[in-house]
Design an enzyme around this catalytic site. Structure first.
Site, short mmCIF file in Angstrom:
data_model
loop_
_atom_site.label_atom_id
_atom_site.label_comp_id
_atom_site.label_asym_id
_atom_site.label_seq_id
_atom_site.Cartn_x
_atom_site.Cartn_y
_atom_site.Cartn_z
N CYS A 96 6.49 5.61 8.36
CA CYS A 96 5.99 4.55 9.25
C CYS A 96 6.87 3.35 8.97
O CYS A 96 8.08 3.45 9.13
CB CYS A 96 4.51 4.28 9.00
N ASP A 138 6.57 1.19 5.82
CA ASP A 138 6.88 1.26 4.40
C ASP A 138 6.60 2.63 3.81
O ASP A 138 6.98 2.92 2.69
CB ASP A 138 6.07 0.21 3.64
N GLY A 139 5.89 3.43 4.55
CA GLY A 139 5.63 4.78 4.09
C GLY A 139 4.56 4.87 3.04
O GLY A 139 4.58 5.77 2.20
N TRP A 140 3.61 3.91 3.07
CA TRP A 140 2.52 4.04 2.10
C TRP A 140 1.14 3.99 2.75
O TRP A 140 0.15 4.06 2.06
CB TRP A 140 2.66 3.03 0.97
N ASN A 145 10.02 -3.77 14.81
CA ASN A 145 10.39 -3.84 13.40
C ASN A 145 11.87 -4.11 13.18
O ASN A 145 12.28 -4.53 12.10
CB ASN A 145 10.00 -2.54 12.70
N ASN A 157 -1.22 -0.36 13.31
CA ASN A 157 -0.98 -0.90 11.97
C ASN A 157 -2.27 -1.30 11.25
O ASN A 157 -3.37 -1.21 11.80
CB ASN A 157 0.02 -2.05 12.04
N ILE A 158 -2.11 -1.76 10.05
CA ILE A 158 -3.27 -2.03 9.20
C ILE A 158 -4.18 -3.10 9.78
O ILE A 158 -5.38 -3.07 9.58
CB ILE A 158 -2.84 -2.45 7.77
N ARG A 168 0.19 4.80 6.83
CA ARG A 168 0.09 5.88 7.83
C ARG A 168 0.78 7.15 7.35
O ARG A 168 0.32 8.25 7.61
CB ARG A 168 0.71 5.40 9.15
#
Lengths: 606, 762
Positions: free
Chosen positions: A376, A378-380, A290, A315-316, A382
């Site tokens: 994580c 963006d913090g929205w 990142n 990740n997603i 995980r």
């Protein structure tokens, strides 16, 4: 009205139907019927057509399909019992044409519909005269209204409930419940106009000794301005869970004194904490990667009083692929020959294990008195999973019927989990890389916890399934849009109904009868594959071979016994009353309605 | 005095003692009693003082139990290797068990220990329960085999038990002489071949008399008398012949004293092949067809007796067919089911997942749990047995065909399948006494070689196989799918599976009724008493007090009410069709069957036609079985009717209570299925009490409070309850230590992240 409602048994025994939701309002009497299901207020018929439903379990079924602005409804003709489908259009992720006008073979011409809730639907039509053109176009328009300049059904619905679900969560009230503000933490309205951070809620709790100016400076160093703010505070040891996004360290390894100082202030709010624990939900390599995009993680040199722990949650995209694999092995047929190794190869439960064990570590730190920061990228995604699960373990309030709704409203909805992007409400772009089952994964974790602690949660499995069903249905405003600012701009609370209005009007259906109030203990689930199970009654619920039990036998028996207990108590009261009034000695003679006779069907095994 | 090895390990213990002490310090406030931590080097231990205290501490010996040897101080290591904590005490080896007695006072014993076994405690291992012994050194362990023991002894031994407990004892602190003696004693008594008379049951029962009171109270039918068999035939309305000709084992030593055969089997038939090939009646379906089993001769042997055996078998088949509608289906179980060696091998792999020596090992194995589970094949064997039983049930229930299941000895897979079929079809066998009677009928009277299969005497490993456990596993699968249909609980099945290895019960000590009769007689002649009275396992009071026995009943079970009890249907419409066409079916197993030729000739004889349906049978049987299951599943579920298991992948599960109860890593503190059951049991007790009050306002005996009172509210339950009650109220969660790092699969590995748009931000 409440009485009328209680007369209805929530009927999901018809295997294919999920949303037989009866509206017990006065209008229901004159409500239009769709085949035999009443339309919702605001729901309108669009088209209906003879069609063949190609049921993956029972083969082709002739019938008629009805499409409204809310749902697709199918009912078979000349099959007994009738096969029905009742699918909210919001569930549809993809509509495709199957076969062409010249395709050979029976039922090779029609529609192929992919759903977000672990099933596919296939319909066949007559091959002559472009018979599918109109239905395809209409389905495409109404399933993806936002791609066609139409409104989501939630904005068209005229449903009325006595309960107003929008009042369930009041941030100030919730913080007050936690004992906030206190001498260390204050409530700030700095984000009232979403100027500090457009994906955060308006009301935030921050350290008392950090000034508004400090917050603004920190915001520049955190991805999307998502600064560390308080999620939960331990009532005794004052350890806190704070959440944020990654620091903008970048390739060059930038430092920011304000951010460093701010984290140290958070640490210092709790005298017991000599080291602040930063949980980075990502795998170490991802955190490093990142940096290339300007992000990164808190370096040891910069943050001297902190220890950094990576939780290895992926990740997603990894999660989306994992669920896709899971669907492949459970739908339409359950993989037979190598079920267990197939299940393992999806990694779905392994991801669940990682998320749970991450949350356990957070909860463990808190209960031993250390404050933590969770982030994580963006913090929205995980981050929301970790904080909310840890809070579920730590605070029994969130395990109540109301508390759970507050938890979802707070950690997920208000803190900007990107529901619109992750689910793709009303959007035709089914291959969007932003879509991911992060919230489903969280609910699965909750389900795993309810399995391990069957008496600790006030709500039952039906609530979890209902939440997931309406995550997609677009009937309620609760899960629409990515963040509070977007919800405000679209006047969601004014124009749509909250899911909690619907849920709380039928509370009894979602209550776990075994719930035992226990305030003291932290619940640590066991994050071992030995205890994690596939949530069969959700992921494989469309398969008729898997016996679905409306009420578990345990629950049924418990309720019977409760009723029996009531009956006995009443009887006993009567007897005592009659005893005190008349001292007739022949009370041994059993009357015809003596309870032991009436309840022979409930003889106990002893 | 102390060997180098002992000193070394002692030093290790001391070194890690600091860590252990720190851990103990932080958790000390909560644990009711600190465990002994080895801060001291072995030299510091005052041995003489220990010896004195040891004198007072001896195991409470059972009747007929004698101590062979003992040693002290011995350190019992806890499974958590990191802390190197342990408890000091003495180790005993008796003719019944290995027993560890802690030096510390056992204050916590009374509290919470509601589920106490009277014969052995949590630190006792019955000799027959020992599965494997390892010598432990460094981080490794090595299997000890009989005969491999010389004069050496290891500083640490690891004992794996058949009930899946794991013990680690450090011998390094005891006197060399004692350590050697106890080690050799344990190895000798647990691994070396021995004679049946050395089994503890014989010395135990000489001194004890067991009233049959409890058995009569439970009404377990033992199937050791004419009456029992006659009653059973009457109960199922069977129309067969009860045979008493083998009362003195004159026909065969492999058959029980009394058994039932089809009417058409004649007296001469019994003697022809020493009882081989005789169809033994198991159970009659209400339609009139019945299930039979037989020990058949080895197949297709081209020797002299082949022809006469063939005609004999033809006659036997004919006899079975005549039982009902001239139809029979035969099933050679070994052709489609695993052998007893397969079963043993698979179980050996399977059980390893639960015999975990330390936490690291546990989390390592957790990563590949599902595929390891699959590789062991154990669940698949369970699936095969359940599926086979469903096939047989289909024949009986749907086609009303007589079924003859066969196997060389007729006492392994035949027992599994026949008893499973009966559990599925007959709700009587889902009650406690019914189930126990079933085990007596099919397994004990049926001559299952319990002694050989359990290998108590450490003789032929080839014969060892957990066939009975396999049956219990299958029943457990049914129980977890249809809990309200069973009067007994999961705990009952777990305890029953444990009891097999306690070596006190006559139920599991013999290879056949003949073996039992001949073993018991001479002993009693010597003792100049009546026949030796060995307890049966069904006398549960030998192991548990009545409060603990309450855990055996399933609170979900509801007896069938009288109104519901309709008389058995005598016929159904479709049966009528059968009756009008009596010669429809003569079905033989579709597979390459020994009976193929026979059936052909028989068909001629009976003038029956082969049905076209059976032409391409392999797929057909499968799909019809599937159809049969699906048709049944569409109907409303009747817990007092036919039960068919779902054998799909997600439906078959690991028997968590049996296999996970001793693993500290997977204890769910404050949770587990038992928390639910307890709530139900509590309410049940409350309701029962209210009914008592109602039935007659007072004067009712409230002594029976049920399991509710047992687990007092002070006890915090866990997933291992009632087997394991936590003492060290550890609030520390188990955090997986070995997480798979290479989870990233596919093309998204390097594509971090949801913040792909993040690029533009800075």
């Amino acid at each position: 009205m409440a009485e009328i409602e209680s007369c209805f048994v929530f009927n999901a025994s018809t295997k294919q139907s999920i949303f037989l939701c009866f509206q017990a309002s006065n209008e229901s009497l004159k409500m239009e019927l769709l085949a035999d299901v009443p339309l919702l207020p605001g729901e309108e018929r669009v088209i209906d057509k003879d069609i063949i439903y190609i049921c993956p379990f029972n083969g082709p079924v002739k019938g008629r399909v009805f499409i409204t602005n809310y749902r697709l409804f199918f009912r078979s003709v000349d099959v007994d019992p009738a096969v029905t489908l009742n699918v909210p259009l919001g569930v549809i992720s993809r509509v495709e044409k199957m076969g062409g006008a010249s395709s050979r073979g029976e039922n090779s011409y029609g529609l192929d519909i992919t759903c977000k809730d672990m099933r596919n639907l296939r319909f066949a039509l007559k091959q002559e005269g472009h018979s599918r053109r109109d239905i395809f176009d209409i389905l495409f328009r109404y399933a993806f209204p936002l791609s066609h300049g139409l409104q989501l059904f939630a904005f068209l619905s005229q449903e009325k409930y006595q309960e107003n679900g929008w009042t369930v969560y009041n941030p100030v009230q919730e913080f007050r419940r936690q004992g906030l503000p206190n001498d260390q933490w204050r409530i700030t309205f700095l984000n009232n106009n979403y100027e500090l951070c457009d994906t955060y809620p308006t009301i935030l709790v921050v350290p008392y000794s950090a000034s508004d100016e400090d917050l603004r400076k920190v915001a520049t160093f955190r991805s999307r301005g998502r600064i560390p703010v308080l999620s939960w505070i331990h009532p005794e040891n004052q350890a806190v869970i704070t959440r944020c996004s990654q620091p903008l360290v970048g390739m060059s390894g930038k430092r920011n004194r304000d951010d460093e100082r701010y984290l140290d202030i958070i640490r210092a709010t709790n005298k017991m904490t000599s080291k602040l624990t930063i949980f980075d939900a990502r795998p170490n390599v991802n955190a490093v990667a990142n940096k290339a995009t300007g992000g990164g993680y808190e370096g040891e040199d910069a943050y001297q009083n902190a220890e950094l722990v990576f939780l290895d949650i992926h990740n997603i995209h990894v999660m989306r692929e994992s669920l896709k694999k899971l669907k492949d092995i459970v739908y339409p047929n359950v993989e037979e020959s190598h079920w267990l190794s197939s299940l393992e190869s999806t990694h779905w439960l392994e991801h669940i294990k990682l998320v749970l064990s991450g949350a356990i570590q957070v909860a463990d730190k808190i209960s031993t008195g250390s404050s933590v920061v969770v982030h994580c990228s963006d913090g929205w995604d995980r981050t929301a999973q970790l904080t909310s699960l840890a809070m579920l373990m730590l605070d029994s309030y969130y395990r109540t019927f109301r508390g759970f709704q507050v938890l979802l409203e707070k950690e997920w909805i208000s803190f900007g989990h990107k529901f619109a992007s992750r689910i793709g409400h009303g959007d035709k772009n089914h291959a969007d890389a932003d879509r991911s089952p992060i919230f489903l994964q969280f609910i699965d974790c909750v389900w795993q916890m309810t399995k391990q602690f069957p008496t600790a949660f006030e709500f039952n499995e039906r609530l979890l399934v209902a939440v997931l069903d309406h995550l997609y249905s677009c009937r309620f405003g609760t899960f629409l849009y990515n963040c509070e600012s977007a919800r405000d701009a679209n006047e969601v609370k004014m124009k749509t109904v909250s899911l909690w209005s619907f849920i709380n009007s039928d509370r009894a259906s979602y209550i776990n009868p075994f719930y035992t109030v226990e305030f003291v203990h932290v619940l640590y689930p066991v994050a071992s594959m030995r205890h994690l199970e596939l949530w069969v009654s959700y992921y494989i619920r469309w398969n008729p071979r898997i016996r679905q039990q409306q009420h578990s036998p345990m629950e049924q028996r418990y309720k019977e016994l409760l009723a029996l207990k009531e009956q006995y108590l009443r009887k006993l009261e009567e007897l005592q009353l009659s005893d005190s009034t008349s001292h007739l000695s022949n009370s041994t003679a059993p009357s015809p309605s003596t309870p032991s006779q009436r309840v022979t069907h409930l003889q106990t095994p002893f | 005095m102390l060997s180098g090895g002992g000193g070394g390990s002692g030093g290790g213990g001391g070194g890690a003692g600091g860590g252990g002490g720190a851990g103990g310090g932080s958790g000390g406030g909560r644990s009711p009693k600190p465990s002994f931590v080895s801060y001291v080097t072995p030299e510091e231990i005052n041995l003489t003082e220990k010896e004195i205290s040891r004198k007072e501490k001896q195991p409470d010996l059972l009747q007929g139990e004698v101590i062979f040897c003992s040693a002290s101080p011995i350190r019992k290591c806890t499974q958590d290797d990191f802390s190197q904590r342990g408890i000091f005490g003495s180790l005993f080896c008796t003719n019944f068990r290995i027993s560890f007695i802690s030096d510390e006072t056992q204050l916590e014993e009374e509290e919470g220990q509601v589920f106490k076994n009277k014969l052995y405690g949590e630190n006792d291992i019955p000799l027959t329960c020992v599965d494997n012994i390892y010598r432990g050194f460094d981080e490794k362990k090595k299997l000890i085999t009989s005969g491999s023991v010389r004069n050496k002894y290891p500083s640490k031994i690891i004992i794996h038990c058949k009930d899946l407990r794991v013990f680690q004892f450090s011998l390094a602190f005891a006197k060399e002489e004692d350590a050697k003696k106890i080690f050799q004693g344990i190895v000798h008594h647990c691994l070396e071949p021995k004679s049946l008379k050395c089994i503890f049951a014989f010395s135990y029962s000489e001194k004890m008399t067991f009233s049959s009171e409890n058995q009569t109270k439970l009404k377990t039918v033992m199937f050791d008398s004419m009456v029992d068999w006659a009653q059973e035939m009457k109960r199922t309305k069977g129309n067969c012949k009860l045979v008493s000709a083998n009362a003195d084992f004159n026909i065969s030593t492999k058959l029980p004293q009394f058994f039932i055969v089809p009417l058409a089997v004649s007296e001469e038939d019994f003697t022809q092949f020493q009882g081989k090939g005789i169809p033994i009646w198991c159970w009659s379906h209400h339609s009139g067809c019945a299930l039979f089993k037989t020990a058949s001769l080895p197949l297709m042997q081209e020797d002299g007796c082949s022809q006469s055996y063939r005609t004999y078998m033809e006659r036997m088949l004919n006899a079975v067919a005549q039982n009902h509608l001239y139809s029979v289906k035969t099933e050679e179980l070994p052709e489609t089911l695993p052998t007893i060696q397969d079963i043993q091998q698979s179980y050996n792999k399977f059980k390893q997942f639960f015999l975990v020596d330390n936490t690291t090992e546990f989390w390592m194995s957790d990563v590949k749990w599902f595929s390891s589970l699959e590789n062991s094949g154990w669940l698949d064997i369970i699936r095969q047995c359940l599926t086979k039983a469903v096939e047989v049930v289909e024949c009986l229930e749907n086609e009303n065909t007589n079924v003859l299941i066969m196997e060389e000895e007729g006492s392994d897979l035949c027992c599994v399948i026949s008893s499973l079929v009966q559990v599925m079809l007959d709700p009587h066998f889902r009650t406690l006494e019914g189930f126990q009677s079933l085990v007596q009928k099919e397994w004990v009277a049926g001559g299952h070689h319990f002694l050989d299969r359990c290998n108590y005497l450490h003789k032929d490993k080839e014969l060892q196989s957990p066939v009975f456990l396999l049956f219990l596993e299958c029943v457990w699968q049914l129980l977890q799918q249809y809990a309200p249909a069973f009067q007994f609980s999961e705990t009952y099945l777990t305890v029953l599976s444990d009891s097999v290895d306690v070596s006190v019960f006559s139920t599991f000590l013999f290879n056949s009724p003949h073996h039992r009769a001949t073993t018991i007689q001479p002993v009693s002649l010597l003792a100049q008493k009546g026949p030796l009275n060995l307890p049966t396992v069904w006398d549960w009071s030998v192991q548990f007090n009545s409060a603990a026995q309450d855990f055996f009943t399933n609170p979900l079970y509801v007896e069938k009410s009288r109104q519901d009890k309709v008389p058995r249907k005598t016929f159904r419409p479709k049966h009528q069709r059968h009756q009008s066409l009596p010669s429809t079916a003569f079905k033989s197993s579709p597979k390459k069957s020994f009976f193929k030729d026979e059936t052909d000739s028989l068909k001629k004889m009976l003038r029956v036609k082969r049905i076209s349906r059976w032409l391409n049978p392999t797929d057909l049987t499968q799909s019809t079985t599937r159809e049969f299951y699906e048709a049944w599943q569409r109907k409303p579920l009747d817990y007092h009717g036919l039960l068919l298991p779902c054998v799909d992948g997600p439906a078959l599960r690991v028997w968590a209570q049996r296999y996970l109860r001793w693993l500290p890593e997977v204890q769910i503190f404050g949770g587990g299925a038992m928390t639910l059951e307890k709530k139900l049991v509590d309410l049940l007790a409350e309701v029962r009490e209210l009914r008592g009050k109602l039935d007659w306002h007072c004067s009712v005996d409230f002594s029976h409070r049920g399991a509710a009172a047992l687990a007092g509210s002070s006890v915090r339950l866990s997933s291992a309850f009632p087997f394991f009650v936590s003492r060290t109220w550890s609030f520390k969660p188990a955090i997986p230590s070995c997480l798979q790092k290479n989870l990233i699969t596919g093309t998204f590995a390097d594509k971090e992240d949801e913040d792909s748009e993040c690029l533009g931000v800075i």
